[in-house]
Write a protein that holds these residues in place. Structure first.
Motif, PDB file in Angstrom:
ATOM      1  N   THR A  94      45.148  34.334  31.434  1.00 11.19           N
ATOM      2  CA  THR A  94      45.348  35.879  31.604  1.00 11.19           C
ATOM      3  C   THR A  94      46.771  36.168  32.055  1.00 11.19           C
ATOM      4  OG1 THR A  94      42.830  35.880  32.586  1.00 11.19           O
ATOM      5  CG2 THR A  94      44.272  37.722  33.042  1.00 11.19           C
ATOM      6  N   ARG A  95      47.134  35.483  32.908  1.00  9.10           N
ATOM      7  CA  ARG A  95      48.669  35.820  33.354  1.00  9.10           C
ATOM      8  C   ARG A  95      49.482  35.583  32.047  1.00  9.10           C
ATOM      9  NH1 ARG A  95      49.523  35.370  38.957  1.00  9.10           N
ATOM     10  NH2 ARG A  95      47.589  34.691  39.947  1.00  9.10           N
ATOM     11  N   THR A 145      43.838  41.573  39.331  1.00  5.18           N
ATOM     12  CA  THR A 145      42.555  41.231  39.119  1.00  5.18           C
ATOM     13  C   THR A 145      42.070  39.907  39.900  1.00  5.18           C
ATOM     14  OG1 THR A 145      41.251  40.458  37.023  1.00  5.18           O
ATOM     15  CG2 THR A 145      43.575  39.598  37.321  1.00  5.18           C
ATOM     16  N   ASN A 146      40.897  39.868  39.737  1.00  3.83           N
ATOM     17  CA  ASN A 146      39.944  38.684  40.344  1.00  3.83           C
ATOM     18  C   ASN A 146      40.098  37.461  39.373  1.00  3.83           C
ATOM     19  OD1 ASN A 146      39.278  39.432  43.130  1.00  3.83           O
ATOM     20  ND2 ASN A 146      37.588  40.679  42.254  1.00  3.83           N
ATOM     21  N   ALA A 192      52.925  43.340  31.116  1.00  2.00           N
ATOM     22  CA  ALA A 192      52.880  43.386  32.435  1.00  2.00           C
ATOM     23  C   ALA A 192      54.421  43.130  33.209  1.00  2.00           C
ATOM     24  CB  ALA A 192      51.590  42.576  33.047  1.00  2.00           C
ATOM     25  N   ASP A 193      54.664  43.630  34.330  1.00  2.00           N
ATOM     26  CA  ASP A 193      55.752  43.364  34.959  1.00  2.00           C
ATOM     27  C   ASP A 193      55.306  42.285  36.123  1.00  2.00           C
ATOM     28  OD1 ASP A 193      57.897  45.176  34.012  1.00  2.00           O
ATOM     29  OD2 ASP A 193      56.293  46.650  34.472  1.00  2.00           O
ATOM     30  N   ALA A 194      54.074  42.292  36.360  1.00  2.00           N
ATOM     31  CA  ALA A 194      53.682  41.362  37.406  1.00  2.00           C
ATOM     32  C   ALA A 194      52.153  41.163  37.489  1.00  2.00           C
ATOM     33  CB  ALA A 194      54.172  41.595  38.851  1.00  2.00           C
ATOM     34  N   ILE A 195      51.383  40.330  37.754  1.00  2.00           N
ATOM     35  CA  ILE A 195      49.911  39.712  37.833  1.00  2.00           C
ATOM     36  C   ILE A 195      49.736  39.202  39.217  1.00  2.00           C
ATOM     37  CG2 ILE A 195      48.190  38.644  36.642  1.00  2.00           C
ATOM     38  CD1 ILE A 195      51.235  38.878  34.881  1.00  2.00           C
ATOM     39  N   PHE A 196      48.649  39.729  39.805  1.00  2.00           N
ATOM     40  CA  PHE A 196      48.360  39.320  41.093  1.00  2.00           C
ATOM     41  C   PHE A 196      46.984  39.265  41.254  1.00  2.00           C
ATOM     42  CE2 PHE A 196      52.237  41.809  41.646  1.00  2.00           C
ATOM     43  CZ  PHE A 196      53.034  40.962  42.268  1.00  2.00           C
TER      44      PHE A 196
END
Length: 123
Positions: free
Chosen positions: A92-93, A85-86, A101-105
């Motif tokens: 949010t994370r 996501t932007n 979620a396994d990861a957030i970028f």
């Protein structure tokens, strides 16, 4: 070995670029795409074992990536879900992690980390 990816992104240009990059960089096959929460959940429900990695955007044409994350709580233990996501704020994370979620970028600053994660987790 090709990896099967499900891509949830409402921006057609970004979706095309991500699809191409995933195919080229990690030898992935994009098994399906969706632009809305409902479309994503419908695809996931009808293809429960046909993906290894789901890449989900937060803001969609309808609904939210958070709803897709919640739906993915029923996934197999071998399947991974990544938020791309932007809007990767601390809140949010935390919410994405809470929903599984396994990861957030962050799309604008963490793409290299995202592709490295995808390559490592789908090998």
């Amino acid at each position: 070995m090709e990896r099967s990816v499900f891509l949830v992104e409402d921006n057609q240009r970004i979706r095309q670029h991500l699809s191409s990059a995933l195919e080229e960089l990690i030898s992935a096959q994009v098994a399906g795409t969706a632009e809305s929460e409902a479309e994503a959940c419908e695809w996931l429900a009808s293809h429960p074992a046909q993906w290894q990695l789901a890449v989900v955007d937060l803001f969609l044409k309808q609904g939210s990536g958070l709803g897709v994350l919640a739906f993915c709580a029923r996934r197999a233990s071998s399947q991974r879900v990544v938020m791309l996501t932007n809007f990767a704020t601390a809140d949010t994370r935390a919410r994405c992690r809470q929903l599984g979620a396994d990861a957030i970028f962050d799309k604008s600053t963490e793409l290299d980390d995202f592709f490295r994660y995808c390559a490592d987790r789908t090998a």
